[in-house]
Design an enzyme around this catalytic site. Structure first.
Site, PDB file in Angstrom:
ATOM      1  N   ALA A 194      47.689  31.179  47.337  1.00 30.59           N
ATOM      2  CA  ALA A 194      46.930  30.298  46.448  1.00 30.59           C
ATOM      3  C   ALA A 194      45.737  31.033  45.845  1.00 30.59           C
ATOM      4  O   ALA A 194      45.164  31.939  46.474  1.00 30.59           O
ATOM      5  CB  ALA A 194      46.460  29.081  47.232  1.00 30.59           C
ATOM      6  N   ASP A 195      45.356  30.640  44.642  1.00 31.15           N
ATOM      7  CA  ASP A 195      44.176  31.158  43.934  1.00 31.15           C
ATOM      8  C   ASP A 195      44.219  32.660  43.703  1.00 31.15           C
ATOM      9  O   ASP A 195      43.184  33.311  43.626  1.00 31.15           O
ATOM     10  CB  ASP A 195      42.874  30.791  44.688  1.00 31.15           C
ATOM     11  CG  ASP A 195      42.720  29.286  44.833  1.00 31.15           C
ATOM     12  OD1 ASP A 195      43.111  28.566  43.890  1.00 31.15           O
ATOM     13  OD2 ASP A 195      42.237  28.846  45.894  1.00 31.15           O
ATOM     14  N   ARG A 196      45.423  33.193  43.652  1.00 30.14           N
ATOM     15  CA  ARG A 196      45.609  34.642  43.412  1.00 30.14           C
ATOM     16  C   ARG A 196      45.012  35.508  44.531  1.00 30.14           C
ATOM     17  O   ARG A 196      44.746  36.696  44.335  1.00 30.14           O
ATOM     18  CB  ARG A 196      44.993  35.082  42.071  1.00 30.14           C
ATOM     19  CG  ARG A 196      45.432  34.241  40.881  1.00 30.14           C
ATOM     20  CD  ARG A 196      46.845  34.596  40.468  1.00 30.14           C
ATOM     21  NE  ARG A 196      47.207  33.976  39.216  1.00 30.14           N
ATOM     22  CZ  ARG A 196      48.311  33.233  39.046  1.00 30.14           C
ATOM     23  NH1 ARG A 196      49.132  33.003  40.048  1.00 30.14           N
ATOM     24  NH2 ARG A 196      48.599  32.736  37.869  1.00 30.14           N
ATOM     25  N   LEU A 197      44.777  34.883  45.695  1.00 28.89           N
ATOM     26  CA  LEU A 197      44.204  35.653  46.817  1.00 28.89           C
ATOM     27  C   LEU A 197      45.361  36.119  47.703  1.00 28.89           C
ATOM     28  O   LEU A 197      45.554  35.657  48.835  1.00 28.89           O
ATOM     29  CB  LEU A 197      43.189  34.793  47.582  1.00 28.89           C
ATOM     30  CG  LEU A 197      41.982  34.400  46.730  1.00 28.89           C
ATOM     31  CD1 LEU A 197      41.078  33.412  47.464  1.00 28.89           C
ATOM     32  CD2 LEU A 197      41.183  35.651  46.340  1.00 28.89           C
ATOM     33  N   HIS A 198      46.138  36.989  47.137  1.00 32.28           N
ATOM     34  CA  HIS A 198      47.385  37.391  47.772  1.00 32.28           C
ATOM     35  C   HIS A 198      47.150  38.299  48.983  1.00 32.28           C
ATOM     36  O   HIS A 198      46.101  38.922  49.102  1.00 32.28           O
ATOM     37  CB  HIS A 198      48.252  38.153  46.747  1.00 32.28           C
ATOM     38  CG  HIS A 198      48.263  37.506  45.406  1.00 32.28           C
ATOM     39  ND1 HIS A 198      48.692  36.215  45.210  1.00 32.28           N
ATOM     40  CD2 HIS A 198      47.886  37.970  44.188  1.00 32.28           C
ATOM     41  CE1 HIS A 198      48.588  35.913  43.923  1.00 32.28           C
ATOM     42  NE2 HIS A 198      48.092  36.956  43.285  1.00 32.28           N
TER      43      HIS A 198
END
Ligand SMILES: Cc1cc2nc3c(=O)[nH]c(=O)nc-3n(C[C@H](O)[C@H](O)[C@H](O)COP(=O)(O)O)c2cc1C
Ligand SMILES: Cc1ncc(COP(=O)(O)O)c(C=O)c1O
Length: 219
Positions: A194-198
């Site tokens: 989620a939220d590009r917090l890979h």
């Protein structure tokens, strides 16, 4: 979470966005994790989960890429089969390094593999070749992959020629067709979150006799 994300989570039993990658341990090799991800990709209905982008480059560093199918994988490396007269083969002969990229969309996963490339033995290529359908074996003989051809009918004539040539006979693997093995030096696992917090883990080793190191990268 969007409806699409919810559907994806349901379809993949929460793999992907919901599950974090376990913290990898010290010098553990990456092969078990690759096997686990590949098995998950095969199970979740992705079409051709074994398709991967193979990137090569000329000696001058000009890149090119194309999709091929992964046919064998073990601790020695990742094997695909192709025509040794093709563009990729010319680039690999001059510069035997490649990058393989898998994208398993529904799982939000990407794997990038870098390493040196070697040809597999004729025996290994022939064993795989013999497992292919007769049509694809004839097709391999008939096609000068990546070379210009005047028309489809010229290709069909070649096919007919080899059908007659091999009528009621075994079809050997052509010397100009076979496997390449990418011996990994670096493997990066990317898990979309989620939220590009890979999550990203990169496994690397100095050479194939050295131990693996693992490092977490920022998303
Ligand atoms: C899904 C898919 C799978 C493919 N698998 C292979 C393969 O395993 N081997 C192969 O030589 N070409 C395969 N191709 C064709 C290659 O993408 C490419 O057109 C061909 O190998 C010639 O590439 P080159 O001119 O860069 O050498 C595949 C194409 C697609 C779309
Ligand atoms: C030209 C070519 N060679 C080889 C392959 C490898 O696949 P298979 O051995 O399953 O035919 C493919 C797959 O699409 C292909 O297009």
């Amino acid at each position: 979470m969007s409806l699409f994300s919810k559907i994806r989570c349901a379809l993949t039993l929460g793999q992907g966005v919901l599950v974090s990658l376990p913290e990898p341990k010290g010098d553990e090799p990456p092969f078990a994790l690759f096997d686990q991800w590949f098995a998950a990709a095969k199970k979740c209905g992705i079409v051709l989960p074994e398709s991967m982008l193979v990137s090569t480059a000329t000696q001058e560093g000009i890149p090119s890429a194309r999709v091929v199918l992964l046919k064998e994988v073990d601790e020695q490396g990742f094997v695909f089969y192709t025509n040794y007269g093709s563009r990729k083969a010319a680039e690999l002969d001059a510069n035997p390094h490649a990058n393989l990229t898998f994208h398993w969309n529904i799982l939000q996963r990407q794997v990038r593999i870098e390493g040196r490339v070697e040809r597999v033995s004729y025996e290994q290529s022939n064993a795989y070749f013999q497992s292919r359908g007769r049509g694809s074996r004839i097709g391999a003989w008939a096609s000068h992959q990546s070379h210009p051809i005047n028309s489809r009918s010229e290709l069909e004539k070649q096919v007919q020629h080899f059908q007659e040539h091999f009528k009621d006979k075994e079809i050997p693997c052509p010397e100009f067709w076979g496997g390449y093995r990418v011996v990994p030096r670096v493997i990066e696992f990317w898990q979309g979150k989620a939220d590009r917090l890979h999550d990203r883990y990169v496994y690397s080793r100095e050479d194939e006799h050295a131990l693996w190191n693992v490092t977490r990268l920022s998303p």
